[in-house]
Design a protein around this motif. Structure first.
Motif, PDB file in Angstrom:
ATOM      1  N   ILE A 142       0.827  -1.208   0.000  1.00 35.93           N
ATOM      2  CA  ILE A 142       0.000   0.000   0.000  1.00 35.93           C
ATOM      3  C   ILE A 142       0.862   1.258   0.000  1.00 35.93           C
ATOM      4  O   ILE A 142       0.534   2.249  -0.663  1.00 35.93           O
ATOM      5  CB  ILE A 142      -0.944  -0.004   1.227  1.00 35.93           C
ATOM      6  N   SER A 143       1.988   1.216   0.703  1.00 33.98           N
ATOM      7  CA  SER A 143       2.850   2.402   0.824  1.00 33.98           C
ATOM      8  C   SER A 143       3.346   2.935  -0.520  1.00 33.98           C
ATOM      9  O   SER A 143       3.276   4.144  -0.763  1.00 33.98           O
ATOM     10  CB  SER A 143       4.033   2.087   1.739  1.00 33.98           C
ATOM     11  N   PRO A 144       3.849   2.086  -1.449  1.00 30.77           N
ATOM     12  CA  PRO A 144       4.273   2.625  -2.758  1.00 30.77           C
ATOM     13  C   PRO A 144       3.125   3.265  -3.540  1.00 30.77           C
ATOM     14  O   PRO A 144       3.345   4.257  -4.249  1.00 30.77           O
ATOM     15  CB  PRO A 144       4.808   1.381  -3.490  1.00 30.77           C
ATOM     16  N   VAL A 145       1.909   2.730  -3.387  1.00 34.10           N
ATOM     17  CA  VAL A 145       0.754   3.327  -4.078  1.00 34.10           C
ATOM     18  C   VAL A 145       0.468   4.714  -3.513  1.00 34.10           C
ATOM     19  O   VAL A 145       0.207   5.662  -4.263  1.00 34.10           O
ATOM     20  CB  VAL A 145      -0.487   2.421  -3.945  1.00 34.10           C
ATOM     21  N   LEU A 146       0.528   4.851  -2.197  1.00 34.16           N
ATOM     22  CA  LEU A 146       0.338   6.161  -1.575  1.00 34.16           C
ATOM     23  C   LEU A 146       1.425   7.135  -2.005  1.00 34.16           C
ATOM     24  O   LEU A 146       1.164   8.332  -2.209  1.00 34.16           O
ATOM     25  CB  LEU A 146       0.331   6.026  -0.051  1.00 34.16           C
ATOM     26  N   SER A 147       2.641   6.623  -2.158  1.00 35.99           N
ATOM     27  CA  SER A 147       3.747   7.470  -2.620  1.00 35.99           C
ATOM     28  C   SER A 147       3.514   7.954  -4.055  1.00 35.99           C
ATOM     29  O   SER A 147       3.787   9.112  -4.382  1.00 35.99           O
ATOM     30  CB  SER A 147       5.072   6.700  -2.525  1.00 35.99           C
ATOM     31  N   GLN A 148       2.983   7.072  -4.914  1.00 34.13           N
ATOM     32  CA  GLN A 148       2.665   7.461  -6.290  1.00 34.13           C
ATOM     33  C   GLN A 148       1.548   8.497  -6.350  1.00 34.13           C
ATOM     34  O   GLN A 148       1.489   9.305  -7.274  1.00 34.13           O
ATOM     35  CB  GLN A 148       2.275   6.229  -7.100  1.00 34.13           C
ATOM     36  N   LEU A 149       0.663   8.466  -5.358  1.00 35.26           N
ATOM     37  CA  LEU A 149      -0.428   9.440  -5.287  1.00 35.26           C
ATOM     38  C   LEU A 149       0.023  10.763  -4.667  1.00 35.26           C
ATOM     39  O   LEU A 149      -0.807  11.633  -4.384  1.00 35.26           O
ATOM     40  CB  LEU A 149      -1.587   8.863  -4.464  1.00 35.26           C
ATOM     41  N   LYS A 150       1.317  10.904  -4.437  1.00 33.06           N
ATOM     42  CA  LYS A 150       1.917  12.136  -3.903  1.00 33.06           C
ATOM     43  C   LYS A 150       1.496  12.432  -2.463  1.00 33.06           C
ATOM     44  O   LYS A 150       1.444  13.590  -2.046  1.00 33.06           O
ATOM     45  CB  LYS A 150       1.583  13.343  -4.800  1.00 33.06           C
ATOM     46  N   VAL A 151       1.182  11.372  -1.714  1.00 34.39           N
ATOM     47  CA  VAL A 151       0.931  11.550  -0.286  1.00 34.39           C
ATOM     48  C   VAL A 151       2.263  11.885   0.381  1.00 34.39           C
ATOM     49  O   VAL A 151       3.287  11.253   0.077  1.00 34.39           O
ATOM     50  CB  VAL A 151       0.325  10.273   0.329  1.00 34.39           C
ATOM     51  N   PRO A 152       2.317  12.886   1.257  1.00 36.25           N
ATOM     52  CA  PRO A 152       3.596  13.262   1.895  1.00 36.25           C
ATOM     53  C   PRO A 152       4.282  12.065   2.557  1.00 36.25           C
ATOM     54  O   PRO A 152       3.627  11.221   3.176  1.00 36.25           O
ATOM     55  CB  PRO A 152       3.170  14.307   2.937  1.00 36.25           C
ATOM     56  N   THR A 153       5.589  12.011   2.404  1.00 39.00           N
ATOM     57  CA  THR A 153       6.366  10.896   2.940  1.00 39.00           C
ATOM     58  C   THR A 153       6.194  10.753   4.442  1.00 39.00           C
ATOM     59  O   THR A 153       6.096   9.642   4.969  1.00 39.00           O
ATOM     60  CB  THR A 153       7.859  11.087   2.610  1.00 39.00           C
ATOM     61  N   ILE A 154       6.126  11.880   5.156  1.00 42.58           N
ATOM     62  CA  ILE A 154       5.990  11.822   6.615  1.00 42.58           C
ATOM     63  C   ILE A 154       4.669  11.158   7.008  1.00 42.58           C
ATOM     64  O   ILE A 154       4.610  10.418   7.993  1.00 42.58           O
ATOM     65  CB  ILE A 154       6.084  13.250   7.210  1.00 42.58           C
ATOM     66  N   VAL A 155       3.615  11.378   6.209  1.00 39.42           N
ATOM     67  CA  VAL A 155       2.317  10.761   6.497  1.00 39.42           C
ATOM     68  C   VAL A 155       2.396   9.247   6.295  1.00 39.42           C
ATOM     69  O   VAL A 155       1.899   8.464   7.110  1.00 39.42           O
ATOM     70  CB  VAL A 155       1.215  11.372   5.607  1.00 39.42           C
ATOM     71  N   ILE A 156       3.032   8.826   5.195  1.00 38.71           N
ATOM     72  CA  ILE A 156       3.167   7.397   4.913  1.00 38.71           C
ATOM     73  C   ILE A 156       3.997   6.711   5.991  1.00 38.71           C
ATOM     74  O   ILE A 156       3.666   5.612   6.452  1.00 38.71           O
ATOM     75  CB  ILE A 156       3.803   7.175   3.530  1.00 38.71           C
ATOM     76  N   GLU A 157       5.070   7.362   6.432  1.00 45.07           N
ATOM     77  CA  GLU A 157       5.915   6.773   7.471  1.00 45.07           C
ATOM     78  C   GLU A 157       5.165   6.670   8.793  1.00 45.07           C
ATOM     79  O   GLU A 157       5.323   5.679   9.525  1.00 45.07           O
ATOM     80  CB  GLU A 157       7.179   7.610   7.638  1.00 45.07           C
ATOM     81  N   LEU A 158       4.345   7.658   9.106  1.00 44.58           N
ATOM     82  CA  LEU A 158       3.553   7.588  10.331  1.00 44.58           C
ATOM     83  C   LEU A 158       2.557   6.432  10.268  1.00 44.58           C
ATOM     84  O   LEU A 158       2.350   5.719  11.252  1.00 44.58           O
ATOM     85  CB  LEU A 158       2.811   8.914  10.554  1.00 44.58           C
ATOM     86  N   ILE A 159       1.936   6.238   9.093  1.00 41.13           N
ATOM     87  CA  ILE A 159       0.998   5.122   8.922  1.00 41.13           C
ATOM     88  C   ILE A 159       1.712   3.798   9.119  1.00 41.13           C
ATOM     89  O   ILE A 159       1.218   2.902   9.822  1.00 41.13           O
ATOM     90  CB  ILE A 159       0.347   5.186   7.522  1.00 41.13           C
ATOM     91  N   GLU A 160       2.896   3.659   8.511  1.00 40.27           N
ATOM     92  CA  GLU A 160       3.646   2.410   8.637  1.00 40.27           C
ATOM     93  C   GLU A 160       4.115   2.171  10.073  1.00 40.27           C
ATOM     94  O   GLU A 160       4.077   1.031  10.576  1.00 40.27           O
ATOM     95  CB  GLU A 160       4.849   2.434   7.690  1.00 40.27           C
ATOM     96  N   LEU A 161       4.550   3.233  10.738  1.00 36.78           N
ATOM     97  CA  LEU A 161       4.996   3.088  12.124  1.00 36.78           C
ATOM     98  C   LEU A 161       3.842   2.662  13.025  1.00 36.78           C
ATOM     99  O   LEU A 161       4.001   1.765  13.868  1.00 36.78           O
ATOM    100  CB  LEU A 161       5.592   4.415  12.622  1.00 36.78           C
ATOM    101  N   MET A 162       2.687   3.311  12.868  1.00 40.16           N
ATOM    102  CA  MET A 162       1.524   2.937  13.683  1.00 40.16           C
ATOM    103  C   MET A 162       1.107   1.499  13.405  1.00 40.16           C
ATOM    104  O   MET A 162       0.801   0.737  14.328  1.00 40.16           O
ATOM    105  CB  MET A 162       0.367   3.906  13.416  1.00 40.16           C
ATOM    106  N   TYR A 163       1.105   1.126  12.138  1.00 36.19           N
ATOM    107  CA  TYR A 163       0.722  -0.238  11.766  1.00 36.19           C
ATOM    108  C   TYR A 163       1.700  -1.244  12.366  1.00 36.19           C
ATOM    109  O   TYR A 163       1.291  -2.268  12.931  1.00 36.19           O
ATOM    110  CB  TYR A 163       0.703  -0.357  10.249  1.00 36.19           C
TER     111      TYR A 163
END
Length: 259
Positions: A142-163
């Protein structure tokens, strides 16, 4: 939660591109939330449940067990919607039921029941859409797809850390509880409270040390972000069969909404 993570990496839809599953899941979730149509919500729930059980090969017992928690929360919430309370105003004549306790008067209106049914159908249907994505797609896809959608990196990292730390949290709790239980730490109410307080303090210390160890390991390997680079993942194309399934869902949905 630990079982959810295992199922996400071991299901019959694992070969389908994460972007395709996210598009289908988020699209249906958006429609269910915006339309708030009971017929469409029930159809979406049945269709998503069928795809999860028969197409993704998720065990029926596991899926029903996962649905019980949100159903319980929704039922607890709609009680406040169904039952109205008044102190001074008269009870409407259209009330289906009414009762009084001291100065409080309780009653149920037909409009409130209809609103509660709509909320229940929408909430459970939306939950099935999210479960489709959660149970069929691992987080690292899911993370690479969010990155392709231009979601800020800090947001993606927070999602992954929480998960990541949700599962680490649960695993640590299970280990500490098993160790305490083996030493008869819960043999009485007094001992249970003492053991619970020790478990909580030990849990936060363990989580802190695990996070610190993970940060040190990343720094030692010169890793600056948690997002897995795409060259480490297998490139998956959109599946035509699943596209056909999505088209069938869309056509039947249009018929339901028109009728």
């Amino acid at each position: 939660m630990l079982k959810i993570d295992f199922i996400a990496g071991h299901n019959a839809l694992l070969k389908i591109a994460a972007s395709q599953k996210m598009t289908f899941s988020m699209g249906t979730l958006l429609l269910v939330t915006l339309l708030r149509n009971n017929s469409f919500s029930i159809w979406t729930l049945l269709f998503m449940s069928g795809v999860i059980i028969f197409h993704a090969k998720i065990p029926l017992k596991t899926y029903i067990t996962l649905l019980l928690a949100p159903i319980g929360f929704v039922l607890a919430g709609i009680i406040a919607i169904v039952i109205s309370i008044t102190f001074t105003q008269p009870i409407p004549a259209s009330a289906l039921w009414h009762s009084s306790v001291f100065t409080m008067q309780f009653f149920i209106l037909p409009s409130d029941i209809l609103q509660a049914i709509t909320i229940f159908c929408t909430a459970i249907s939306a939950t099935s859409c999210l479960y489709f994505l959660i149970l069929t797609t691992p987080m690292f896809e899911i993370s690479p797809v969010l990155s392709q959608l231009k979601v800020p990196t800090i947001v993606i990292e927070l999602i992954e850390l929480m998960y990541r730390f949700i599962f680490l949290f649960l695993q640590t709790v299970m280990q500490l509880y098993t160790a305490q239980h083996a030493r008869l730490g819960y043999r009485s109410y007094k001992k249970s409270f003492q053991s619970l307080s020790l478990l909580i303090s030990a849990l936060f210390r363990t989580i802190f040390f695990r996070y610190q160890a993970m940060s040190d390991a990343m720094a030692a390997r010169n890793i600056e972000q948690f997002i897995l680079p795409q060259y480490f993942t297998t490139i998956k194309t959109w599946d035509m069969k699943f596209t056909g399934v999505a088209l069938i869902f869309t056509m039947i949905s249009i018929i339901i909404l028109v009728l």
